[in-house]
Design a protein around this motif. Structure first.
Motif, PDB file in Angstrom:
ATOM      1  N   TYR A  29       0.810  -1.224   0.000  1.00  0.00           N
ATOM      2  CA  TYR A  29       0.000   0.000   0.000  1.00  0.00           C
ATOM      3  C   TYR A  29       0.843   1.274   0.000  1.00  0.00           C
ATOM      4  N   ASP A  30       2.052   1.174   0.567  1.00  0.00           N
ATOM      5  CA  ASP A  30       2.892   2.367   0.686  1.00  0.00           C
ATOM      6  C   ASP A  30       3.880   2.518  -0.479  1.00  0.00           C
ATOM      7  N   LYS A  31       3.840   1.574  -1.408  1.00  0.00           N
ATOM      8  CA  LYS A  31       4.804   1.622  -2.509  1.00  0.00           C
ATOM      9  C   LYS A  31       4.148   1.584  -3.888  1.00  0.00           C
ATOM     10  N   THR A  32       2.854   1.349  -3.902  1.00  0.00           N
ATOM     11  CA  THR A  32       2.169   1.233  -5.198  1.00  0.00           C
ATOM     12  C   THR A  32       0.903   2.092  -5.211  1.00  0.00           C
ATOM     13  N   ALA A  33       0.429   2.320  -6.401  1.00  0.00           N
ATOM     14  CA  ALA A  33      -0.834   3.058  -6.558  1.00  0.00           C
ATOM     15  C   ALA A  33      -1.511   2.547  -7.825  1.00  0.00           C
ATOM     16  N   THR A  34      -2.773   2.885  -7.968  1.00  0.00           N
ATOM     17  CA  THR A  34      -3.484   2.488  -9.173  1.00  0.00           C
ATOM     18  C   THR A  34      -4.229   3.688  -9.736  1.00  0.00           C
ATOM     19  N   LEU A  35      -4.775   3.539 -10.891  1.00  0.00           N
ATOM     20  CA  LEU A  35      -5.606   4.600 -11.459  1.00  0.00           C
ATOM     21  C   LEU A  35      -6.658   3.980 -12.354  1.00  0.00           C
ATOM     22  N   CYS A  36      -7.642   4.792 -12.686  1.00  0.00           N
ATOM     23  CA  CYS A  36      -8.743   4.327 -13.520  1.00  0.00           C
ATOM     24  C   CYS A  36      -8.300   4.301 -14.985  1.00  0.00           C
ATOM     25  N   LEU A  37      -8.419   3.137 -15.598  1.00  0.00           N
ATOM     26  CA  LEU A  37      -7.971   2.998 -16.989  1.00  0.00           C
ATOM     27  C   LEU A  37      -8.696   3.966 -17.916  1.00  0.00           C
ATOM     28  N   ALA A  38      -9.947   4.261 -17.605  1.00  0.00           N
ATOM     29  CA  ALA A  38     -10.721   5.164 -18.467  1.00  0.00           C
ATOM     30  C   ALA A  38     -10.070   6.541 -18.569  1.00  0.00           C
ATOM     31  N   LEU A  39      -9.388   6.956 -17.512  1.00  0.00           N
ATOM     32  CA  LEU A  39      -8.709   8.250 -17.569  1.00  0.00           C
ATOM     33  C   LEU A  39      -7.604   8.244 -18.619  1.00  0.00           C
ATOM     34  N   LEU A  40      -6.903   7.123 -18.716  1.00  0.00           N
ATOM     35  CA  LEU A  40      -5.866   7.013 -19.747  1.00  0.00           C
ATOM     36  C   LEU A  40      -6.484   7.017 -21.131  1.00  0.00           C
ATOM     37  N   VAL A  41      -7.575   6.272 -21.258  1.00  0.00           N
ATOM     38  CA  VAL A  41      -8.235   6.155 -22.559  1.00  0.00           C
ATOM     39  C   VAL A  41      -8.655   7.528 -23.077  1.00  0.00           C
ATOM     40  N   LYS A  42      -9.104   8.397 -22.165  1.00  0.00           N
ATOM     41  CA  LYS A  42      -9.548   9.724 -22.622  1.00  0.00           C
ATOM     42  C   LYS A  42      -8.431  10.769 -22.565  1.00  0.00           C
ATOM     43  N   GLY A  43      -7.224  10.324 -22.224  1.00  0.00           N
ATOM     44  CA  GLY A  43      -6.084  11.220 -22.286  1.00  0.00           C
ATOM     45  C   GLY A  43      -5.953  12.197 -21.147  1.00  0.00           C
ATOM     46  N   ASP A  44      -6.472  11.851 -19.988  1.00  0.00           N
ATOM     47  CA  ASP A  44      -6.362  12.736 -18.832  1.00  0.00           C
ATOM     48  C   ASP A  44      -4.885  13.036 -18.540  1.00  0.00           C
ATOM     49  N   PRO A  45      -4.512  14.305 -18.485  1.00  0.00           N
ATOM     50  CA  PRO A  45      -3.087  14.661 -18.351  1.00  0.00           C
ATOM     51  C   PRO A  45      -2.426  14.067 -17.104  1.00  0.00           C
ATOM     52  N   GLU A  46      -3.112  14.078 -15.968  1.00  0.00           N
ATOM     53  CA  GLU A  46      -2.510  13.541 -14.741  1.00  0.00           C
ATOM     54  C   GLU A  46      -2.271  12.037 -14.840  1.00  0.00           C
ATOM     55  N   ALA A  47      -3.233  11.335 -15.437  1.00  0.00           N
ATOM     56  CA  ALA A  47      -3.088   9.888 -15.597  1.00  0.00           C
ATOM     57  C   ALA A  47      -1.959   9.566 -16.569  1.00  0.00           C
ATOM     58  N   VAL A  48      -1.899  10.320 -17.656  1.00  0.00           N
ATOM     59  CA  VAL A  48      -0.839  10.091 -18.643  1.00  0.00           C
ATOM     60  C   VAL A  48       0.527  10.342 -18.011  1.00  0.00           C
ATOM     61  N   GLU A  49       0.619  11.416 -17.250  1.00  0.00           N
ATOM     62  CA  GLU A  49       1.894  11.716 -16.585  1.00  0.00           C
ATOM     63  C   GLU A  49       2.274  10.607 -15.600  1.00  0.00           C
ATOM     64  N   ALA A  50       1.269  10.084 -14.895  1.00  0.00           N
ATOM     65  CA  ALA A  50       1.541   9.042 -13.892  1.00  0.00           C
ATOM     66  C   ALA A  50       2.150   7.795 -14.527  1.00  0.00           C
ATOM     67  N   VAL A  51       1.621   7.373 -15.669  1.00  0.00           N
ATOM     68  CA  VAL A  51       2.164   6.150 -16.296  1.00  0.00           C
ATOM     69  C   VAL A  51       3.480   6.424 -17.009  1.00  0.00           C
ATOM     70  N   GLN A  52       3.720   7.678 -17.348  1.00  0.00           N
ATOM     71  CA  GLN A  52       4.998   7.995 -17.988  1.00  0.00           C
ATOM     72  C   GLN A  52       6.119   8.123 -16.961  1.00  0.00           C
ATOM     73  N   ARG A  53       5.755   8.536 -15.758  1.00  0.00           N
ATOM     74  CA  ARG A  53       6.772   8.769 -14.726  1.00  0.00           C
ATOM     75  C   ARG A  53       7.090   7.529 -13.916  1.00  0.00           C
ATOM     76  N   HIS A  54       6.200   6.533 -13.908  1.00  0.00           N
ATOM     77  CA  HIS A  54       6.391   5.366 -13.048  1.00  0.00           C
ATOM     78  C   HIS A  54       6.345   4.080 -13.841  1.00  0.00           C
ATOM     79  N   ARG A  55       7.064   3.087 -13.354  1.00  0.00           N
ATOM     80  CA  ARG A  55       6.962   1.752 -13.937  1.00  0.00           C
ATOM     81  C   ARG A  55       5.561   1.221 -13.715  1.00  0.00           C
ATOM     82  N   CYS A  56       5.017   0.542 -14.697  1.00  0.00           N
ATOM     83  CA  CYS A  56       3.639   0.059 -14.604  1.00  0.00           C
ATOM     84  C   CYS A  56       3.571  -1.460 -14.695  1.00  0.00           C
ATOM     85  N   ILE A  57       2.695  -2.031 -13.888  1.00  0.00           N
ATOM     86  CA  ILE A  57       2.342  -3.438 -13.995  1.00  0.00           C
ATOM     87  C   ILE A  57       0.871  -3.464 -14.390  1.00  0.00           C
ATOM     88  N   THR A  58       0.583  -4.060 -15.537  1.00  0.00           N
ATOM     89  CA  THR A  58      -0.805  -4.114 -15.991  1.00  0.00           C
ATOM     90  C   THR A  58      -1.388  -5.499 -15.729  1.00  0.00           C
TER      91      THR A  58
END
Ligand code: SF4
Length: 132
Positions: A29-58
């Motif tokens: 809980y203290d080392k990972t986070a998640t986000l709503c995939l729909a935000l990425l699909v619609k190009g939400d800037p914060e979501a896009v930045e989050a996946v660009q700045r951090h390693r992702c496990i899908t």
């Protein structure tokens, strides 16, 4: 970032989402986070930045790999792509439940995926010093 597909209407999607929460709200809980995939699909800037700045496990329900593809299309870095359907191979004959409720088998599969994601995140932590 641990990002499950939407997978609404399929037990595979529910297993993936529950595995995600098990990691982001529990195991790491203290080392990972998640986000709503729909935000990425619609190009939400914060979501896009989050996946660009951090390693992702899908975690995807099936081979269509919606989470993996959308992270990659957003310029994100997918360190590990997991498919729930593949995890079923280790649970032959399992009856996981429905799109809205997991059985004991379903929770076992979800927990196995969560443990795998946790191990992967810990490895990334060791390599990079942070997974967030
Ligand atoms: S990866 Fe499969 S289960 Fe998940 S949202 Fe896409 S089509 Fe649905």
């Amino acid at each position: 970032m641990v990002i499950p597909c939407s997978g609404i209407g399929k037990v595979h999607g529910l297993i993936g989402r529950e595995a995600t929460y098990r990691v982001t709200d529990g195991l790491a809980y203290d080392k990972t986070a998640t986000l709503c995939l729909a935000l990425l699909v619609k190009g939400d800037p914060e979501a896009v930045e989050a996946v660009q700045r951090h390693r992702c496990i899908t975690i995807d329900g099936c081979a269509k790999a919606c989470a993996q593809k959308n992270v990659e299309m957003s310029g994100g870095r997918v360190a590990k792509a997991i498919q729930v359907a593949e995890a079923f191979r280790n649970f032959r004959g399992a009856r996981p439940g429905t799109a809205t409720a997991l059985t004991e088998d379903g929770w076992k599969i979800s927990e196995a995926i969560a443990q795998s994601v946790h191990c992967e995140a810990a490895e990334l932590l060791g390599v990079e010093g942070t997974v967030r």
